[in-house]
Design an enzyme around this catalytic site. Structure first.
Site, PDB file in Angstrom:
ATOM      1  N   LEU A 263       0.767  -1.312  -0.046  1.00 50.67           N
ATOM      2  CA  LEU A 263       0.002  -0.025  -0.088  1.00 50.67           C
ATOM      3  C   LEU A 263       0.856   1.214  -0.076  1.00 50.67           C
ATOM      4  O   LEU A 263       1.944   1.349   0.714  1.00 50.67           O
ATOM      5  CB  LEU A 263      -0.921  -0.194   1.381  1.00 50.67           C
ATOM      6  CG  LEU A 263      -1.787  -0.995   1.262  1.00 50.67           C
ATOM      7  CD1 LEU A 263      -2.592  -1.089   2.806  1.00 50.67           C
ATOM      8  CD2 LEU A 263      -3.006  -0.922   0.215  1.00 50.67           C
ATOM      9  N   GLU A 418      15.703   6.013  -0.528  1.00 48.67           N
ATOM     10  CA  GLU A 418      15.975   4.757  -1.308  1.00 48.67           C
ATOM     11  C   GLU A 418      17.012   4.153  -0.234  1.00 48.67           C
ATOM     12  O   GLU A 418      17.066   2.900  -0.073  1.00 48.67           O
ATOM     13  CB  GLU A 418      16.904   5.038  -2.303  1.00 48.67           C
ATOM     14  CG  GLU A 418      17.084   3.857  -3.137  1.00 48.67           C
ATOM     15  CD  GLU A 418      18.651   3.254  -2.928  1.00 48.67           C
ATOM     16  OE1 GLU A 418      19.218   2.353  -3.791  1.00 48.67           O
ATOM     17  OE2 GLU A 418      19.465   3.894  -1.958  1.00 48.67           O
ATOM     18  N   GLU A 419      18.036   4.863   0.637  1.00 47.21           N
ATOM     19  CA  GLU A 419      18.801   4.285   1.333  1.00 47.21           C
ATOM     20  C   GLU A 419      18.209   3.446   2.367  1.00 47.21           C
ATOM     21  O   GLU A 419      18.549   2.563   3.256  1.00 47.21           O
ATOM     22  CB  GLU A 419      19.651   5.361   2.220  1.00 47.21           C
ATOM     23  CG  GLU A 419      20.660   5.953   1.148  1.00 47.21           C
ATOM     24  CD  GLU A 419      21.771   5.067   0.181  1.00 47.21           C
ATOM     25  OE1 GLU A 419      21.623   4.016   0.708  1.00 47.21           O
ATOM     26  OE2 GLU A 419      22.484   5.603  -0.543  1.00 47.21           O
ATOM     27  N   ASP A 447      22.010   4.994 -10.698  1.00 43.14           N
ATOM     28  CA  ASP A 447      22.089   5.335  -9.149  1.00 43.14           C
ATOM     29  C   ASP A 447      23.434   5.932  -9.044  1.00 43.14           C
ATOM     30  O   ASP A 447      23.706   7.031  -9.317  1.00 43.14           O
ATOM     31  CB  ASP A 447      21.876   4.007  -8.282  1.00 43.14           C
ATOM     32  CG  ASP A 447      21.803   4.530  -6.965  1.00 43.14           C
ATOM     33  OD1 ASP A 447      22.392   5.476  -6.561  1.00 43.14           O
ATOM     34  OD2 ASP A 447      21.439   3.393  -6.133  1.00 43.14           O
TER      35      ASP A 447
END
Lengths: 738, 738
Positions: A263, A418-419, A447
């Protein structure tokens, strides 16, 4: 009169001809206004213009601006980069049609700035004999920034375990098993080195043995080719990691926001109780520098560890203690971790930018990279972000000038958090699941753009191999004059293809190493990830040595990673070239026959490994063989249709139909029930695997498990059916549409 | 010379003009050959031609041929119908482009012809006092056919339970609960009537109380408006069920082949162990006729059952015994079931036929019905198959004559083994999951074409409502002269729409009553199901009375269901009209604003039912409200784009884009994780529900459960998030594509 008549006839004939020509070419039919557009293919002169305009000095300046301050997810520094992206992309002169931020409330973990995590050696009388560094040593003003986050293990629970220290190599299950054969691990603190097992796994694997806390460090052997001295050998003297450098990281095994599985993490979204989260350390864990690790490991008692366990320290990495040797000043002492990490739900932003497609706006090529770093993140991720900003500058200008608008829409994503586990990109794919599934042609991830200056490294779906080759042949390799990126690359990484002969080796995206994960594994979208990287024959470094440390700065990047930013420029040119081809090609540059070759390679690996043992269990591999053969045959047929069609002159619905077949190919490999134990892994060909075999991941894992576990051959048979049905299903989508 | 010059100029001008005209209109541009085709819309004269050619006498002859012998799934009679379909569809004159069979190895259950199931009353001394009929009484030669299968409950386990008889009403959980308050049910045999609970549920609900066997019969009140005499009141004197008639059926709760969940049942497909099957009777169960049920029920002891429990027998349906009353000849006797059903894996066929689309062959309109019956199946399913064969005759002829080829491809499916659990259609959707998901515009199901002659009955996605209305306005209602099917229908079933005012009521496909289930719930494809049916004010029959008995014959159908076959003809015209419109319309006739209205209806039902109690639990309904509002707004916008565009003259990629939005709309509502307990239910709007509220099914069920179960409000919150995200996701797909 005859002459006049002849002239009259001649004039009439000329007039008639002119009229016919005017009528045919000069007057646009009702569909003439769009007929030319829909048949347009890639404009090679435009590609050349793009390549020539990509500018290393712009990339350098992007990087300088992005790395002014640390920009860990959701911090003030992160917000500064959000504002930078928005400013660039919303600038009316930038040429993008739209840019906006998308916010998610995500579950993060931070150390307490007021109560830093501590690692100490304490005597039986509770005297502190040694304290590990809390901060990395300052070599440039960057490390002195107040916003440099203390090294920590995100998602490690808080806690203050204390116990005898043991060395546990890489913290793999086999490491703890071997260690436990001679040492009672209950109540110990294990020190492990990075590598071999996932970050969180080093603690997850330890807990069943009663280990109460874990340390992790980067061994100089694994990152610095053994070098250890900051007086001469390490940064700021070279690219190597200084003794106090610590790799931070997210210690979790699933990707995406952990409180909102499947979700999008919006304000009122249901959140699971934090206690229900799986895949994070059950016991405290903390990373330290090798300077401190050296002090601890080389004081350990017991016998020498096996050779394979030893790193670059000039000692024997004793194991068997537990605890320190009797000759050590630490004798009888414990190691104590005091971890004060806290978990919080915070607002993280993606920044999105769009160039609308002219002919097929409902087809998306997505290009993305994360924006958040651990500290200044010059290489990870700002090298990639600098490249993305240069792409949007050059492409946007062509749009603004009116010289170009892509056939398909291009979406740029600057992902947040992201990390902490690829959170921004994963939430985006959850929120827009159906729309993205239906319309996305491909995802390009850049990246870390540059690890080093030796060669290209590319991974992706086999269908993208060909367009990557095409692009790399048109870009000069950095520092090698007229040698192309392709010609340089093939010298470093190659294989022999049954169809193409010797070609560069394109890897597969089987894990969740960067933001491509949700696109590959959850959405089933053809994806790729590229970077410039090092010469493996010259270094054994696991990754560039400043990775996730306070030394990953503009100074470091511009001095030791890519002076002159020419590798950045080569990546920008390569990625942009691929992007333009995906966006503009009349027929999508996705090759299904190359996909067939990869499936055949997997099959050819699987048959000798598994067939006889499966037969003994009454399980046939024939359905899988038939499925791969069906796929090959359908792919050959579709390629033949493409080659033999004059698509620019046939109905645009024909090329659309073929493009839909190519675009949707990977969707056929998704099965939401194929990997019940792997969160958001649905792609039966590229899922992660622990079996370590270059073949179908679910089959390899089920087989490995069946050899260990009584009664689990049925799971192998089940997965074979899932896999065969998926490949047959993919073949059906490539066959004649009716 | 001036004159000549003028003539010359004039001639030149004429020639130029002629030339321009020739050039513009006379010479086809490279795209001219397809430009007209791609812009073509439904040809109304062709629709009229189709309507006029549909012929009731052909339908009658189809039915006669299909019902010559019983054709239960996988029997010789079934194979005869396979051959019939193939012969018709493969005939080179038929006009279909392709026809073939698709085979699956599926798990079925049959009685043993050599050891028929028996139901007896046995005295304490084991003397057989009464034996229920093993076969239905013969009124026409049809019932005497050796291939008439003995009445049985498919998937009932074999076994020979014996015990005191109790009457358990409809076998609902509440029925057994009430009964158990006064009777110890352990070891009893429960007799139940059809209705109120699913077939298998009558046994599944009984088992926890220790009931050892179950009988089920059709009460004359529920099927015959109370009539019981075969001397005058029932078939062959009327459409009512004769006293010995028995409704056969499949006693399972999931659909599709039960041994191969989510996998196509091919030879080497993994099969779960039969012991792992859920949703089938845990104890033996057998259906009997009301003739026998009367003998048993009216002899029961104990006190009179509550009024609601009583059916049409002239006795009080005593409960409380257990066993027979003391004044009965059966006093002290047990009822004994001897069930010898066996389960087998057998080869079942679908027969597929295709008319290839001319412009968009990669878009499918699927039209289907099952082919297998329990006995002769004149109404169920051969009425529908007769209609399908008439459609393929008329449409195929237009193709063969060259007067028509649909824009999109049409796929006809004659499904196998529906009666055992929608198996053929479900396996088809599993095998071709991705291809069908990506390309199917709509699914039309016509199973029982005619229940009776009063009015149309239609169910389907709200997006199809409009095209059903359009078609029904063009078809004459059977036996009513110039009154249209539409005008007749609105008198029987209507509602007031906020957008359209009074309109006929189209039901929703929330269950798994026929082969639409896999298309609706598993694939998320806009689907509809139509039939002609009875006047509810004139009969209380649950269904047409010969349903699943040996009396569902050509004789019965042609005398009592549809003499003259004019209702069959009306259904063929209506379904065919819808089919042509779905296949030929330039813009797909799928209306997203009508979908929005249904979502708003659901929301308006849900808010007053749930909001205040959810608020008390700290759960907000705002995300759901926002999602429905987003959907409405996106739908309004898309409709506006459609209305304001000149799609026939714009690029064909624009109408394709819009059509993709319309086609894929329902896919957005799928979530494979939304209903973990419901096999192959993924559609969050139309899934089955046990809460009995006309609103979002998962929300209603989760809410009902939370009111009963401590600590389960989190599930309601979770499902609200799933639902809101799906509706928002659907709205995203309707919004501007970028």
């Amino acid at each position: 009169m005859i002459k006049q008549a002849l002239i009259g006839i001649l004039c009439g004939a000329v007039a008639l001809t002119v009229g016919i020509l005017i009528g045919h070419y000069g007057i646009t039919k009702s569909n003439g206004s769009w007929a030319k557009d829909v048949a347009k293919d890639v404009d090679e002169s435009l590609v050349e213009k793009f390549l020539s305009e990509v500018d290393s000095s712009h990339i350098r300046e992007n990087l300088r601006e992005l790395t002014k301050v640390p920009h860990m997810a959701t911090t003030a520094g992160d917000e500064q980069t959000v504002q930078l992206m928005l400013k660039r992309w919303q600038d009316p002169d930038a040429g993008l049609d739209q840019a906006w931020r998308e916010e998610y409330l995500v579950y993060l973990s931070f150390p307490d700035p007021k109560k830093p995590n501590k690692v100490t050696v304490v005597s039986p009388a509770d005297a502190v004999l040694y304290t590990a560094r809390e901060k990395e040593k300052v070599y440039t003003p960057d490390q002195d920034d107040a916003e440099v986050v203390q090294p920590y293990a995100a998602y490690s629970p808080a806690g203050q375990p204390k116990g005898k220290l043991v060395y546990a190599n890489q913290g793999k299950p086999s490491d703890y098993k071997l260690l436990s054969e001679t040492v009672d691990l209950r109540g110990t603190i294990a020190i492990t080195r990075y590598g071999g097992a996932g970050r969180a796994d080093k603690a997850i694997n330890a807990a069943p043995y009663g280990v109460s806390g874990v340390l992790v460090y980067t061994d100089p052997l694994d990152i610095n080719d053994g070098l250890m001295s900051d007086a001469s050998e390490t940064y700021p003297h070279s690219w190597y990691m200084p003794p106090s450098g610590v790799e931070r990281g997210s210690f979790n095994t699933h990707y995406g926001d952990m409180l909102t599985p499947y979700l999008a993490a919006k304000e009122e979204t249901y959140r699971i109780p934090a206690e229900s989260i799986t895949g994070i350390p059950p016991i405290p864990i903390q990373p330290i520098g090798f300077e401190d690790a050296y002090k601890l490991i080389c004081e350990l008692g017991g016998r020498a560890a096996p050779d394979a366990w030893r790193g670059g320290f000039n000692c024997t990495y004793n194991f068997g203690g537990p605890g320190f040797k009797s000759t050590s000043a630490f004798n009888e002492s414990d190691v104590k971790l005091a971890i004060f990490n806290t978990e919080v739900v915070k607002n993280s932003s993606n920044v999105m930018g769009v160039i609308r497609g002219s002919v097929e706006p409902d087809r998306y090529v997505i290009y993305g990279n994360h924006r958040d770093s651990w500290v200044h993140g010059a290489i990870d991720p700002s090298s990639g972000t600098s490249v993305m900003l240069e792409l949007t500058r050059v492409l946007g200008r062509m749009v603004k000038q009116g010289t170009w608008r892509p056939r398909r829409s291009i979406i740029f994503g600057s992902w947040g958090a992201e990390e902490f586990g690829l959170i921004g990109s994963a939430e985006y794919t959850e929120q827009y699941f159906t729309k993205l599934s239906e319309r996305t042609v491909a995802y390009i991830n850049v990246d870390i753009a540059v690890f080093a200056n030796a060669t290209l490294r590319a991974s992706g779906m086999p269908s993208l191999q060909n367009v990557i080759f095409k692009a790399t042949k048109q870009v000069d390799a950095p520092g090698l004059g007229a040698t192309s990126v392709y010609d340089n690359w093939i010298r470093y990484a190659n294989r022999t293809s049954s169809a193409h002969g010797p070609i560069p080796r394109v890897g597969y995206l089987t894990g969740a190493g960067s933001d491509y994960a949700a696109f590959v594994h959850y959405l089933g979208i053809a994806s790729m990830d590229i970077s410039y990287t090092y010469d493996r024959s010259k270094t054994n470094a696991r990754i560039y040595p400043a990775y996730h440390t306070a030394y990953d700065t503009f100074d470091y990047a511009s001095k030791f990673i890519d002076p002159g930013f020419i590798s950045h420029q080569a990546i920008a040119r390569t990625a942009g070239n691929v992007l333009i081809r995906l966006a503009d090609s009349l027929v999508l540059p996705l090759n299904c026959s190359d996909y067939a070759e990869s499936l055949e390679d997997y099959l050819n690996t699987a048959v000798p490994l598994y067939q006889s043992k499966l037969q003994a269990q009454g399980i046939s591999m024939e359905p899988l063989k038939r499925a791969v053969a069906s796929f090959r045959s359908a792919a050959t047929h579709l390629d033949q249709v493409i080659r033999s069609s004059d698509l620019a002159n046939e109905t645009p619905l024909k090329v659309r139909r073929i493009n839909d077949q190519l675009m949707l190919l990977d969707r056929a490999f998704l099965d939401p029930l194929a990997f019940p134990d792997k969160y958001a892994y649905r792609h039966v060909i590229w899922a992660s695997s622990s079996a370590g075999k270059p073949t179908f991941p679910g089959l390899a894992d089920a087989f490995a498990n069946a050899e260990l576990t009584v009664g689990s051959w049925a799971r192998v048979h089940y997965h074979l059916s899932v896999l065969s049905q998926a490949i047959e299903g993919a073949a059906h989508t490539l066959a004649d549409v009716i």
